[in-house]
Write a protein that holds these residues in place. Structure first.
Motif, PDB file in Angstrom:
ATOM      1  N   PRO A   4     -45.078  -6.321  36.676  1.00  0.00           N
ATOM      2  CA  PRO A   4     -45.025  -5.064  37.439  1.00  0.00           C
ATOM      3  C   PRO A   4     -44.111  -5.211  38.656  1.00  0.00           C
ATOM      4  CG  PRO A   4     -47.135  -6.169  37.715  1.00  0.00           C
ATOM      5  CD  PRO A   4     -46.361  -6.961  36.717  1.00  0.00           C
ATOM      6  N   PHE A   5     -43.546  -4.096  39.063  1.00  0.00           N
ATOM      7  CA  PHE A   5     -42.659  -4.091  40.230  1.00  0.00           C
ATOM      8  C   PHE A   5     -43.458  -4.269  41.504  1.00  0.00           C
ATOM      9  CE2 PHE A   5     -38.769  -1.354  38.908  1.00  0.00           C
ATOM     10  CZ  PHE A   5     -38.408  -2.316  38.010  1.00  0.00           C
ATOM     11  N   ASN A   6     -42.894  -4.991  42.427  1.00  0.00           N
ATOM     12  CA  ASN A   6     -43.404  -4.931  43.790  1.00  0.00           C
ATOM     13  C   ASN A   6     -42.380  -4.124  44.577  1.00  0.00           C
ATOM     14  OD1 ASN A   6     -41.310  -6.642  44.662  1.00  0.00           O
ATOM     15  ND2 ASN A   6     -42.558  -8.465  44.393  1.00  0.00           N
ATOM     16  N   LYS A   7     -42.613  -3.934  45.842  1.00  0.00           N
ATOM     17  CA  LYS A   7     -41.748  -3.054  46.642  1.00  0.00           C
ATOM     18  C   LYS A   7     -40.302  -3.541  46.665  1.00  0.00           C
ATOM     19  CE  LYS A   7     -41.532  -0.801  51.121  1.00  0.00           C
ATOM     20  NZ  LYS A   7     -42.245  -0.562  52.373  1.00  0.00           N
ATOM     21  N   SER A   8     -40.078  -4.828  46.855  1.00  0.00           N
ATOM     22  CA  SER A   8     -38.703  -5.337  46.930  1.00  0.00           C
ATOM     23  C   SER A   8     -37.994  -5.215  45.582  1.00  0.00           C
ATOM     24  CB  SER A   8     -38.669  -6.774  47.437  1.00  0.00           C
ATOM     25  OG  SER A   8     -39.389  -7.621  46.582  1.00  0.00           O
ATOM     26  N   GLU A   9     -38.709  -5.424  44.488  1.00  0.00           N
ATOM     27  CA  GLU A   9     -38.099  -5.252  43.165  1.00  0.00           C
ATOM     28  C   GLU A   9     -37.773  -3.783  42.910  1.00  0.00           C
ATOM     29  OE1 GLU A   9     -41.189  -7.066  40.889  1.00  0.00           O
ATOM     30  OE2 GLU A   9     -40.086  -8.947  40.706  1.00  0.00           O
ATOM     31  N   PHE A  10     -38.630  -2.897  43.375  1.00  0.00           N
ATOM     32  CA  PHE A  10     -38.394  -1.466  43.246  1.00  0.00           C
ATOM     33  C   PHE A  10     -37.116  -1.077  43.986  1.00  0.00           C
ATOM     34  CE2 PHE A  10     -39.060   2.943  44.639  1.00  0.00           C
ATOM     35  CZ  PHE A  10     -39.335   3.553  43.421  1.00  0.00           C
ATOM     36  N   ILE A  11     -36.952  -1.591  45.188  1.00  0.00           N
ATOM     37  CA  ILE A  11     -35.752  -1.309  45.990  1.00  0.00           C
ATOM     38  C   ILE A  11     -34.504  -1.846  45.292  1.00  0.00           C
ATOM     39  CG2 ILE A  11     -34.574  -1.878  48.167  1.00  0.00           C
ATOM     40  CD1 ILE A  11     -37.418  -1.736  49.465  1.00  0.00           C
ATOM     41  N   LEU A  12     -34.586  -3.050  44.753  1.00  0.00           N
ATOM     42  CA  LEU A  12     -33.440  -3.624  44.036  1.00  0.00           C
ATOM     43  C   LEU A  12     -33.096  -2.812  42.794  1.00  0.00           C
ATOM     44  CD1 LEU A  12     -34.186  -7.448  44.302  1.00  0.00           C
ATOM     45  CD2 LEU A  12     -32.375  -6.165  45.463  1.00  0.00           C
ATOM     46  N   ILE A  26     -33.885   1.557  50.573  1.00  0.00           N
ATOM     47  CA  ILE A  26     -35.043   1.385  51.462  1.00  0.00           C
ATOM     48  C   ILE A  26     -35.458   2.731  52.041  1.00  0.00           C
ATOM     49  CG2 ILE A  26     -35.773   0.423  53.691  1.00  0.00           C
ATOM     50  CD1 ILE A  26     -34.106  -2.095  52.910  1.00  0.00           C
ATOM     51  N   ILE A  27     -34.483   3.544  52.435  1.00  0.00           N
ATOM     52  CA  ILE A  27     -34.773   4.884  52.965  1.00  0.00           C
ATOM     53  C   ILE A  27     -35.459   5.730  51.893  1.00  0.00           C
ATOM     54  CG2 ILE A  27     -33.747   7.045  53.798  1.00  0.00           C
ATOM     55  CD1 ILE A  27     -31.550   5.266  55.110  1.00  0.00           C
ATOM     56  N   ILE A  28     -34.967   5.671  50.666  1.00  0.00           N
ATOM     57  CA  ILE A  28     -35.575   6.416  49.556  1.00  0.00           C
ATOM     58  C   ILE A  28     -37.028   5.988  49.370  1.00  0.00           C
ATOM     59  CG2 ILE A  28     -35.538   6.740  47.042  1.00  0.00           C
ATOM     60  CD1 ILE A  28     -32.426   6.501  47.276  1.00  0.00           C
ATOM     61  N   THR A  29     -37.264   4.688  49.382  1.00  0.00           N
ATOM     62  CA  THR A  29     -38.617   4.157  49.203  1.00  0.00           C
ATOM     63  C   THR A  29     -39.539   4.614  50.328  1.00  0.00           C
ATOM     64  OG1 THR A  29     -37.697   2.223  48.075  1.00  0.00           O
ATOM     65  CG2 THR A  29     -39.960   2.042  48.887  1.00  0.00           C
ATOM     66  N   GLU A  30     -39.051   4.596  51.555  1.00  0.00           N
ATOM     67  CA  GLU A  30     -39.864   5.036  52.688  1.00  0.00           C
ATOM     68  C   GLU A  30     -40.213   6.521  52.580  1.00  0.00           C
ATOM     69  OE1 GLU A  30     -37.510   3.881  56.048  1.00  0.00           O
ATOM     70  OE2 GLU A  30     -38.192   1.796  55.941  1.00  0.00           O
ATOM     71  N   VAL A  68     -36.942   8.072  40.422  1.00  0.00           N
ATOM     72  CA  VAL A  68     -38.063   7.403  41.086  1.00  0.00           C
ATOM     73  C   VAL A  68     -39.370   7.706  40.350  1.00  0.00           C
ATOM     74  CG1 VAL A  68     -39.462   7.392  43.192  1.00  0.00           C
ATOM     75  CG2 VAL A  68     -36.984   7.274  43.348  1.00  0.00           C
ATOM     76  N   ILE A  69     -39.582   8.951  39.985  1.00  0.00           N
ATOM     77  CA  ILE A  69     -40.795   9.336  39.269  1.00  0.00           C
ATOM     78  C   ILE A  69     -40.855   8.640  37.915  1.00  0.00           C
ATOM     79  CG2 ILE A  69     -42.011  11.278  38.178  1.00  0.00           C
ATOM     80  CD1 ILE A  69     -42.214  11.046  41.292  1.00  0.00           C
ATOM     81  N   GLN A  70     -39.728   8.494  37.253  1.00  0.00           N
ATOM     82  CA  GLN A  70     -39.698   7.803  35.962  1.00  0.00           C
ATOM     83  C   GLN A  70     -40.103   6.341  36.111  1.00  0.00           C
ATOM     84  OE1 GLN A  70     -39.240   9.414  33.059  1.00  0.00           O
ATOM     85  NE2 GLN A  70     -39.888   7.500  32.140  1.00  0.00           N
ATOM     86  N   ILE A  71     -39.620   5.671  37.155  1.00  0.00           N
ATOM     87  CA  ILE A  71     -40.008   4.281  37.406  1.00  0.00           C
ATOM     88  C   ILE A  71     -41.519   4.201  37.624  1.00  0.00           C
ATOM     89  CG2 ILE A  71     -39.893   2.370  39.054  1.00  0.00           C
ATOM     90  CD1 ILE A  71     -36.989   3.071  39.551  1.00  0.00           C
ATOM     91  N   ILE A  72     -42.051   5.092  38.432  1.00  0.00           N
ATOM     92  CA  ILE A  72     -43.487   5.084  38.730  1.00  0.00           C
ATOM     93  C   ILE A  72     -44.304   5.345  37.468  1.00  0.00           C
ATOM     94  CG2 ILE A  72     -45.320   6.280  40.003  1.00  0.00           C
ATOM     95  CD1 ILE A  72     -43.175   6.677  42.247  1.00  0.00           C
TER      96      ILE A  72
END
Length: 85
Positions: A4-12, A26-30, A68-72
């Protein structure tokens, strides 16, 4: 079996697929973390904030949101398939 993704992997992943810098990712994630993204009003707020903070047009903001929604969704689906992973 995928991890599973963690936050840093999601950003990458955002940075890689969208061809954006890590700072933009990072801005998108925030932005996503600050809003309840499931409701239609949440979607509107997120897209409006993308446009404002990233200085992009509506079409790009919609594209980012959908990605982003697709990743989630994929991560949630993987969690349901493999709950003890």
């Amino acid at each position: 079996m995928e991890r599973p993704f963690n936050k840093s992997e999601f950003i990458l992943e955002l940075s890689r697929v969208l061809s954006y810098s890590q700072e933009m990712s990072i801005i998108i994630t925030e932005i996503i973390e600050n809003h309840f993204f499931i409701t239609p009003k949440g979607k509107e707020k997120i897209i409006d904030e993308f446009i404002l903070k990233l200085k992009i047009d509506d079409q790009q903001a919609e594209r980012i949101y959908e990605f982003v929604i697709q990743i989630i969704k994929n991560e949630l689906k993987n969690k349901l398939k493999h709950p003890f992973k």
